[in-house]
Motif scaffolding. Structure first.
Motif, short mmCIF file in Angstrom:
data_model
loop_
_atom_site.label_atom_id
_atom_site.label_comp_id
_atom_site.label_asym_id
_atom_site.label_seq_id
_atom_site.Cartn_x
_atom_site.Cartn_y
_atom_site.Cartn_z
N ARG A 269 20.81 42.83 -44.44
CA ARG A 269 21.43 43.15 -45.74
C ARG A 269 20.53 42.82 -46.91
NH1 ARG A 269 24.78 40.29 -48.98
NH2 ARG A 269 24.49 38.06 -48.99
N TRP A 270 19.47 42.02 -46.70
CA TRP A 270 18.53 41.66 -47.76
C TRP A 270 17.36 42.63 -47.90
CZ3 TRP A 270 19.25 38.13 -51.45
CH2 TRP A 270 20.29 37.23 -51.27
N MET A 271 17.33 43.66 -47.07
CA MET A 271 16.19 44.58 -47.09
C MET A 271 16.04 45.28 -48.44
SD MET A 271 16.33 46.28 -43.36
CE MET A 271 16.16 45.30 -41.89
N ALA A 272 17.11 45.74 -49.03
CA ALA A 272 17.02 46.44 -50.32
C ALA A 272 16.48 45.50 -51.40
CB ALA A 272 18.38 47.00 -50.73
N TRP A 273 16.93 44.25 -51.37
CA TRP A 273 16.44 43.28 -52.36
C TRP A 273 14.94 43.07 -52.20
CZ3 TRP A 273 13.96 38.59 -52.58
CH2 TRP A 273 14.00 37.96 -53.82
N TRP A 274 14.50 42.94 -50.95
CA TRP A 274 13.08 42.72 -50.69
C TRP A 274 12.24 43.92 -51.16
CZ3 TRP A 274 9.41 39.44 -50.19
CH2 TRP A 274 8.18 39.85 -49.70
N VAL A 275 12.65 45.10 -50.80
CA VAL A 275 11.90 46.31 -51.20
C VAL A 275 11.93 46.45 -52.73
CG1 VAL A 275 11.83 48.82 -51.04
CG2 VAL A 275 12.20 47.47 -48.99
N GLY A 276 13.06 46.15 -53.36
CA GLY A 276 13.13 46.17 -54.81
C GLY A 276 12.13 45.21 -55.44
N ALA B 150 6.19 45.62 -47.85
CA ALA B 150 7.59 46.03 -47.70
C ALA B 150 7.96 46.15 -46.22
CB ALA B 150 7.84 47.35 -48.43
N GLY B 151 7.07 46.74 -45.43
CA GLY B 151 7.33 46.93 -44.00
C GLY B 151 7.39 45.62 -43.24
N ILE B 152 6.47 44.71 -43.52
CA ILE B 152 6.48 43.41 -42.84
C ILE B 152 7.75 42.64 -43.21
CG2 ILE B 152 5.36 41.15 -42.76
CD1 ILE B 152 2.67 42.68 -42.92
N GLY B 153 8.09 42.63 -44.50
CA GLY B 153 9.31 41.96 -44.92
C GLY B 153 10.53 42.57 -44.26
N TRP B 154 10.56 43.88 -44.17
CA TRP B 154 11.67 44.58 -43.53
C TRP B 154 11.80 44.16 -42.07
CZ3 TRP B 154 12.38 48.06 -39.55
CH2 TRP B 154 13.56 48.80 -39.57
N LEU B 155 10.68 44.11 -41.36
CA LEU B 155 10.71 43.70 -39.95
C LEU B 155 11.16 42.26 -39.78
CD1 LEU B 155 7.47 45.38 -38.55
CD2 LEU B 155 9.82 45.87 -37.89
N VAL B 156 10.64 41.37 -40.62
CA VAL B 156 11.04 39.96 -40.54
C VAL B 156 12.54 39.81 -40.79
CG1 VAL B 156 10.80 37.71 -41.69
CG2 VAL B 156 8.76 39.04 -41.12
N LEU B 157 13.03 40.48 -41.81
CA LEU B 157 14.47 40.40 -42.10
C LEU B 157 15.30 40.98 -40.96
CD1 LEU B 157 14.36 41.38 -45.87
CD2 LEU B 157 15.03 39.15 -44.94
#
Length: 117
Positions: free
Chosen positions: A34-41, A20-27
């Motif tokens: 704006r895609w962070m919630a989708w990724w964490v979900g 989740a953290g890596i995806g958040w940083l990349v986004l």
């Protein structure tokens, strides 16, 4: 439920937090915050699949599959709402599916075991 398997659970959660953290940083770096919630979900939904194996409860796998399929379907809708955070769609979807899972689980418990009081 985790007796003797708490180490595996800890590694699972650490891996998910890392994903989740890596995806958040990349986004964030790509200007796609704006895609962070989708990724964490998605990370949370996929979390239920190995958790089902760990806890030997296949209803968790069903919940994870339902959430994942729903998130994939929402991806198209979310993509057309430029400027709107994905949390607008992801939050209600994840909340509703978790609530329904809890209600169904409670009904199954009462039918199998009886009222807890």
């Amino acid at each position: 439920a985790l007796e003797g398997r708490d180490g595996w659970f800890g590694r699972l959660v650490r891996g998910e937090v890392l994903a989740a953290g890596i995806g958040w940083l990349v986004l964030a770096r790509r200007g796609r915050a704006r895609w962070m919630a989708w990724w964490v979900g998605l990370v949370i939904a996929l979390h239920f699949l190995p958790l089902a194996l760990l806890l030997q409860d296949w209803s968790l796998a069903v919940a994870g599959v339902v959430q994942t399929v729903g998130l994939m379907a929402l991806r198209r809708r979310v993509g057309t709402d430029e400027g709107v955070p994905t949390s607008r769609w992801v939050g209600p979807w994840m909340g509703a599916t978790l609530l329904m899972f809890a209600v169904v689980s409670a009904v199954v418990f009462v039918v199998r075991v009886g009222a807890p009081w």
